[in-house]
Write a protein that holds these residues in place. Structure first.
Motif, mmCIF file in Angstrom:
data_model
loop_
_atom_site.group_PDB
_atom_site.id
_atom_site.type_symbol
_atom_site.label_atom_id
_atom_site.label_comp_id
_atom_site.label_asym_id
_atom_site.label_seq_id
_atom_site.Cartn_x
_atom_site.Cartn_y
_atom_site.Cartn_z
ATOM 1 N N ALA A 1 18.831 -71.995 -40.713
ATOM 2 C CA ALA A 1 19.798 -71.327 -39.834
ATOM 3 C C ALA A 1 20.404 -70.094 -40.484
ATOM 4 N N ASP A 2 20.755 -70.180 -41.762
ATOM 5 C CA ASP A 2 21.384 -69.042 -42.435
ATOM 6 C C ASP A 2 20.449 -67.842 -42.501
ATOM 7 N N ARG A 3 19.168 -68.083 -42.708
ATOM 8 C CA ARG A 3 18.198 -66.981 -42.765
ATOM 9 C C ARG A 3 18.073 -66.303 -41.408
ATOM 10 N N PHE A 4 18.050 -67.097 -40.344
ATOM 11 C CA PHE A 4 17.963 -66.503 -39.009
ATOM 12 C C PHE A 4 19.242 -65.737 -38.664
ATOM 13 N N THR A 5 20.367 -66.204 -39.180
ATOM 14 C CA THR A 5 21.617 -65.466 -38.980
ATOM 15 C C THR A 5 21.525 -64.083 -39.608
ATOM 16 N N VAL A 6 20.942 -64.010 -40.796
ATOM 17 C CA VAL A 6 20.846 -62.735 -41.511
ATOM 18 C C VAL A 6 19.918 -61.775 -40.781
ATOM 19 N N ILE A 7 18.747 -62.239 -40.310
ATOM 20 C CA ILE A 7 17.840 -61.308 -39.631
ATOM 21 C C ILE A 7 18.430 -60.846 -38.305
ATOM 22 N N GLY A 8 19.352 -61.617 -37.765
ATOM 23 C CA GLY A 8 20.021 -61.184 -36.548
ATOM 24 C C GLY A 8 20.919 -59.986 -36.776
ATOM 25 N N LEU A 9 21.202 -59.658 -38.041
ATOM 26 C CA LEU A 9 22.029 -58.502 -38.387
ATOM 27 C C LEU A 9 21.197 -57.257 -38.660
ATOM 28 N N GLY A 10 19.864 -57.397 -38.621
ATOM 29 C CA GLY A 10 19.011 -56.229 -38.777
ATOM 30 C C GLY A 10 18.183 -56.246 -40.041
ATOM 31 N N GLU A 11 17.101 -55.450 -40.031
ATOM 32 C CA GLU A 11 16.170 -55.411 -41.159
ATOM 33 C C GLU A 11 16.819 -54.811 -42.398
ATOM 34 N N GLU A 12 17.579 -53.737 -42.236
ATOM 35 C CA GLU A 12 18.180 -53.083 -43.399
ATOM 36 C C GLU A 12 19.182 -53.999 -44.089
ATOM 37 N N PHE A 13 20.001 -54.695 -43.298
ATOM 38 C CA PHE A 13 20.982 -55.605 -43.873
ATOM 39 C C PHE A 13 20.291 -56.747 -44.605
ATOM 40 N N THR A 14 19.229 -57.274 -44.005
ATOM 41 C CA THR A 14 18.493 -58.378 -44.625
ATOM 42 C C THR A 14 17.869 -57.951 -45.950
ATOM 43 N N THR A 15 17.282 -56.761 -45.979
ATOM 44 C CA THR A 15 16.655 -56.255 -47.203
ATOM 45 C C THR A 15 17.687 -56.015 -48.296
ATOM 46 N N ASN A 16 18.860 -55.512 -47.902
ATOM 47 C CA ASN A 16 19.918 -55.260 -48.881
ATOM 48 C C ASN A 16 20.411 -56.550 -49.537
ATOM 49 N N LEU A 17 20.271 -57.660 -48.836
ATOM 50 C CA LEU A 17 20.669 -58.947 -49.406
ATOM 51 C C LEU A 17 19.573 -59.562 -50.274
ATOM 52 N N GLY A 18 18.454 -58.843 -50.401
ATOM 53 C CA GLY A 18 17.368 -59.322 -51.243
ATOM 54 C C GLY A 18 16.466 -60.346 -50.566
ATOM 55 N N MET A 19 16.474 -60.391 -49.247
ATOM 56 C CA MET A 19 15.655 -61.349 -48.517
ATOM 57 C C MET A 19 14.473 -60.634 -47.873
ATOM 58 N N ASN A 20 13.376 -61.364 -47.696
ATOM 59 C CA ASN A 20 12.161 -60.798 -47.113
ATOM 60 C C ASN A 20 12.251 -60.891 -45.585
ATOM 61 N N TYR A 21 12.539 -59.771 -44.950
ATOM 62 C CA TYR A 21 12.737 -59.734 -43.498
ATOM 63 C C TYR A 21 11.489 -60.178 -42.738
ATOM 64 N N ASN A 22 10.332 -59.648 -43.128
ATOM 65 C CA ASN A 22 9.090 -59.962 -42.412
ATOM 66 C C ASN A 22 8.723 -61.437 -42.539
ATOM 67 N N ARG A 23 9.001 -62.020 -43.695
ATOM 68 C CA ARG A 23 8.671 -63.432 -43.891
ATOM 69 C C ARG A 23 9.536 -64.327 -43.003
ATOM 70 N N ILE A 24 10.820 -63.991 -42.898
ATOM 71 C CA ILE A 24 11.709 -64.792 -42.044
ATOM 72 C C ILE A 24 11.335 -64.614 -40.577
ATOM 73 N N MET A 25 10.979 -63.386 -40.191
ATOM 74 C CA MET A 25 10.545 -63.146 -38.813
ATOM 75 C C MET A 25 9.272 -63.936 -38.510
ATOM 76 N N ALA A 26 8.372 -63.997 -39.487
ATOM 77 C CA ALA A 26 7.140 -64.769 -39.280
ATOM 78 C C ALA A 26 7.444 -66.253 -39.114
ATOM 79 N N LEU A 27 8.385 -66.754 -39.896
ATOM 80 C CA LEU A 27 8.780 -68.160 -39.758
ATOM 81 C C LEU A 27 9.364 -68.424 -38.374
ATOM 82 N N GLY A 28 10.252 -67.544 -37.924
ATOM 83 C CA GLY A 28 10.817 -67.703 -36.588
ATOM 84 C C GLY A 28 9.755 -67.619 -35.512
ATOM 85 N N LEU A 29 8.797 -66.725 -35.704
ATOM 86 C CA LEU A 29 7.700 -66.575 -34.749
ATOM 87 C C LEU A 29 6.889 -67.856 -34.646
ATOM 88 N N VAL A 30 6.598 -68.473 -35.779
ATOM 89 C CA VAL A 30 5.830 -69.725 -35.789
ATOM 90 C C VAL A 30 6.614 -70.843 -35.098
#
Length: 340
Positions: A218-247
């Motif tokens: 849930a916390d990871r999906f919360t972060v990607i909901g704030l945008g790609e730039e914000f997610t990257t600035n937090l040191g998280m892999n935006y594309n990987r989390i999006m892929a997980l949500g997609l699956v």
């Protein structure tokens, strides 16, 4: 209300105790349990508490073969589709989208049609796998279109998803007509639990596990909901989390469509109603989204079996009728707020 205010109010009124989240969740779970019990005693066959207590073998047979699997299927499908809608909204950063409005469900139906035509004797697992691949492709296409849109107006995004889903549905309907599978296609597009029996619903346990994965992440999906730039600035892999949500979204949509058919508007209205009541804390919201989703589908299923007794109206039609009204209310309410 701040913590200092809470303490002040508590001192002024010692008898007042704050309601614990765990207690309210327990009440919500109890409500689902009550609705589940009611659901198992609604139907044409004579399954009543006196008959069960008397040891009537016919009543017990119907209970375990039909009523119990149906009730469990309603709970699992309702909870999972609602959570998938919440994840979809975070991925699209828009509260007015859900899998049945962005081409995910239509793509899953196209996948089932393809495997039905090419492999008529395919197992349910094969159909689920192919439907999941098509659902992921359709959802990824929508997200790609969304990223290329110069303007992402709140009301334009769902319209784009509806148009994409309409195009995919038109292609699916054309080939279903060519191969004389229109009736089969309709059974996938309208959610109906009347055919659920023991041995034909167990795939839905997969969506229960996926719902749990959605809660864990849930916390990871919360972060990607704030945008790609914000997610990257937090040191998280935006594309990987999006892929997980997609699956997660695609698998839930595919399994539900293969097992009981599509349930439209559910993943849209439930997360929005929960957000209006409990706020936007995703980790706190997901259990409530699951409870509200399961309860809502249970109520609609009971209504569908009762209003034309002994006949039955598919739950997808009841959910569509009620969900469309709530969707209009949400749209008009958002438009009014934007106008103010």
């Amino acid at each position: 209300m701040s913590l200092a205010t809470d303490v002040t109010v508590q001192k002024m009124n010692p008898s007042r105790r704050p309601i614990r989240p765990g207690f309210t969740l327990a009440l919500g779970g109890a409500a689902v349990l009550v609705l589940a019990v009611v659901s198992m005693f609604v139907g044409v066959s004579d399954v009543s508490l006196p008959a069960l207590l008397a040891g009537d073998p016919a009543a017990w047979h119907v209970l375990w073969i039909s009523r119990f699997p149906r009730t469990i299927s309603v709970i699992l499908a309702g909870a999972a589709v609602s959570v998938a809608g919440l994840i979809m909204q975070l991925m699209a950063r828009n509260k007015f989208v859900e899998p049945s409005m962005v081409g995910t469900v239509e793509s899953a139906s196209l996948g089932i049609l393809v495997v039905t035509v090419t492999l008529p004797a395919a197992s349910l697992f094969t159909k689920m796998g192919v439907a999941s691949i098509f659902a992921m492709a359709g959802t990824a296409l929508f997200l790609l279109i969304l990223r290329r849109m110069p303007l992402r107006n709140t009301l334009i995004v769902p319209l784009v998803g509806i148009m994409l889903g309409g195009v995919i549905a038109a292609v699916t309907t054309f080939f279903a007509y060519r191969f004389d599978l229109l009736q089969t296609l309709n059974s996938w597009m309208v959610g109906d639990f009347s055919g659920v029996l023991q041995g034909r619903y167990e795939l839905l346990y997969i969506v229960g596990a996926l719902t749990a994965v959605g809660y864990i992440c849930a916390d990871r999906f919360t972060v990607i909901g704030l945008g790609e730039e914000f997610t990257t600035n937090l040191g998280m892999n935006y594309n990987r989390i999006m892929a997980l949500g997609l699956v997660i979204v695609s698998l839930i949509s595919a399994v539900v469509v293969v097992s009981v058919g599509a349930i439209p508007f559910l993943g849209l209205i439930v997360p929005n109603l929960v957000s209006m009541i409990f706020g936007d804390n995703v980790r706190r919201s997901i259990p409530w989204v699951a409870i509200f989703g399961a309860s809502f589908v249970l109520v609609c299923d009971i209504i569908g079996r009762s209003i034309r007794y002994p006949f039955e109206i598919p739950v997808g039609i009841i959910v569509s009728a009620v969900g469309s009204l709530i969707f209009l209310y949400l749209l008009l309410g958002r438009k009014k707020n934007n106008g103010n």
